[in-house]
Design a protein around this motif. Structure first.
Motif, mmCIF file in Angstrom:
data_model
loop_
_atom_site.group_PDB
_atom_site.id
_atom_site.type_symbol
_atom_site.label_atom_id
_atom_site.label_comp_id
_atom_site.label_asym_id
_atom_site.label_seq_id
_atom_site.Cartn_x
_atom_site.Cartn_y
_atom_site.Cartn_z
ATOM 1 N N ASP A 166 78.172 110.531 106.316
ATOM 2 C CA ASP A 166 78.916 109.439 105.670
ATOM 3 C C ASP A 166 78.224 108.088 105.845
ATOM 4 O O ASP A 166 78.520 107.141 105.115
ATOM 5 C CB ASP A 166 80.331 109.340 106.254
ATOM 6 C CG ASP A 166 81.214 110.503 105.839
ATOM 7 O OD1 ASP A 166 80.895 111.154 104.829
ATOM 8 O OD2 ASP A 166 82.212 110.764 106.532
ATOM 9 N N GLY A 212 84.032 102.762 102.396
ATOM 10 C CA GLY A 212 83.164 103.728 103.071
ATOM 11 C C GLY A 212 83.291 103.698 104.578
ATOM 12 O O GLY A 212 82.940 104.676 105.267
ATOM 13 N N ALA A 213 83.795 102.589 105.137
ATOM 14 C CA ALA A 213 83.951 102.473 106.591
ATOM 15 C C ALA A 213 85.244 103.097 107.102
ATOM 16 O O ALA A 213 85.454 103.162 108.322
ATOM 17 C CB ALA A 213 83.895 100.993 107.001
ATOM 18 N N CYS A 215 77.988 104.884 103.179
ATOM 19 C CA CYS A 215 78.758 103.733 103.653
ATOM 20 C C CYS A 215 77.895 102.469 103.639
ATOM 21 O O CYS A 215 78.320 101.409 103.175
ATOM 22 C CB CYS A 215 79.274 104.032 105.067
ATOM 23 S SG CYS A 215 80.169 102.687 105.837
ATOM 24 N N PRO A 251 81.313 98.116 106.392
ATOM 25 C CA PRO A 251 80.499 99.238 105.914
ATOM 26 C C PRO A 251 79.010 99.076 106.172
ATOM 27 O O PRO A 251 78.320 100.049 106.502
ATOM 28 C CB PRO A 251 80.806 99.294 104.413
ATOM 29 C CG PRO A 251 81.330 97.954 104.069
ATOM 30 C CD PRO A 251 82.040 97.462 105.289
#
Length: 373
Positions: free
Chosen positions: A263, A278-279, A267, A237
């Motif tokens: 995003d 988040g990744a 992330c 992330p």
């Protein structure tokens, strides 16, 4: 061409699920971070079950924030994801079986991969029922309010019990055996395997299995296994988030689309809070490249930490406020920096390559249309 279209449709379903899942992850991660940081500042363990019942008022509050609110919200990740994957396929009728399937994927240990499979399955089961079961207008509410939700949920439950759950267990047993086999090869090799495993599915069954094994090895055998797990979780992330921030500086143009750009910053921030999920959107977009990149980068970072002798007691968080609690924390910083930069530059140049490839194909298609006209 048909296969490419199906793959794009599949990606679209996944991205719909992810777009609804991300806010849940962000909120849960921040609440978890508040609970853990409060416990560290006030010198108590926010994961203690005893404090949840017998602690002071402030201890109970931060322990509840960590164990009930934060961890509970994080547990919604798979049900929300699977439900909205099914929603993308079959509209609102897909939500109920999707939620049920995602919950079962979480409970049965098949994690993110299980949620993908069951979300797609739920969506297409509902779509088939809705399109092929014909009822008179007066009986349509029976179909949409009773028959489809109930029967599709039963189909999802059966598929989860006989297919998705067992596949998840097989995956867990396989990775457990592999990590235990490598464990005898020394701290650096063990660190690399654990770190790479943490990055493989970003919160899925492999990640959770590696985390559990790192906890056991760190606590029961004294092996330096906990820090590699924490480093392996945060490198993807942080690296991919950084890539969306500095891509213009590196290649003189934005190479990530607006959705991935949006995003990217959450992330990046979640990575410093120890949340790897988040990744996921970036891995889903280009799995054959990004998953190996994440694994290699996290394995490299974890091995560097082992070489520096950076270790910590089990429970020290992956979040940035946990780094100073390790022995030789500078090794933690260097390991994360090196691993994150590998992900960052790998993702930027890959995105640039894909963008140029798309532009070239669009130019060829435009030329063909001009010749035909």
């Amino acid at each position: 061409m048909m296969e490419q279209s199906k793959w794009k449709m599949f990606q679209q379903h996944l991205m719909t699920g992810i777009s609804y899942m991300i806010p849940v992850i962000v909120a849960a991660g921040i609440i978890l971070g508040i609970g853990i940081m409060g416990g560290q500042l006030m010198n108590f363990d926010p994961w203690s079950a005893d404090l949840l019942k017998n602690g002071t008022h402030i201890e109970k509050l931060f322990t509840w924030l960590t164990q009930e609110a934060g961890a509970g919200m994080m547990g919604l990740m798979f049900p929300v994801f699977a439900a909205f994957v099914a929603y993308s396929v079959a509209d609102k009728l897909g939500l109920a079986p999707g939620f049920i399937g995602g919950y079962l994927a979480k409970e049965m240990g098949s994690g993110f991969l299980g949620a993908i499979v069951i979300g797609i399955f739920a969506g297409y089961v509902v779509k088939y029922m809705n399109e092929h079961w014909k009822f008179k207008r007066s009986f349509r509410p029976v179909k949409t309010m009773f028959l489809i939700p109930v029967l599709s949920s039963i189909a999802v439950i059966i598929a989860s019990y006989y297919i998705v759950g067992p596949i998840g267990l097989v995956a867990i047993k396989g990775i457990t055996a592999f990590i235990e086999l490598i464990g005898g090869a020394g701290n650096v090799a063990l660190a690399a395997v654990i770190g790479g495993s943490m990055a493989f599915d970003l919160g899925g069954p492999v990640n959770k299995t590696a985390l559990a094994l790192s906890m056991q090895l760190n606590t029961d055998t004294g092996a330096n296994a906990w820090v590699p797990a924490m480093i392996g979780a945060v490198i993807p992330p942080i690296g991919i988030g950084l890539a969306t921030i500095i891509d213009k500086l590196v290649v003189k143009r934005a190479v990530f689309d607006a959705h991935l750009k949006a995003d990217g910053m959450p992330c990046f921030l979640l990575g410093f809070m120890g949340v790897s999920e988040g990744a996921i959107p970036f891995a889903i977009r280009d799995p054959l490249f990004m998953i190996p990149l994440n694994v290699i980068s996290s394995a490299t970072g974890a091995a560097i930490a082992a070489l520096f002798g950076t270790s910590a007691v089990t429970g020290v968080p992956a979040a940035i406020w946990g780094w100073p609690l390790a022995s030789n924390p500078i090794g933690w910083v260097i390991a994360v920096l090196v691993g994150s930069l590998i992900v960052c530059f790998g993702a930027i140049f890959r995105a640039q390559y894909l963008m140029k490839k798309t532009e070239k194909q669009e130019a060829l298609d435009t030329n063909k249309e001009s010749v035909v006209s």
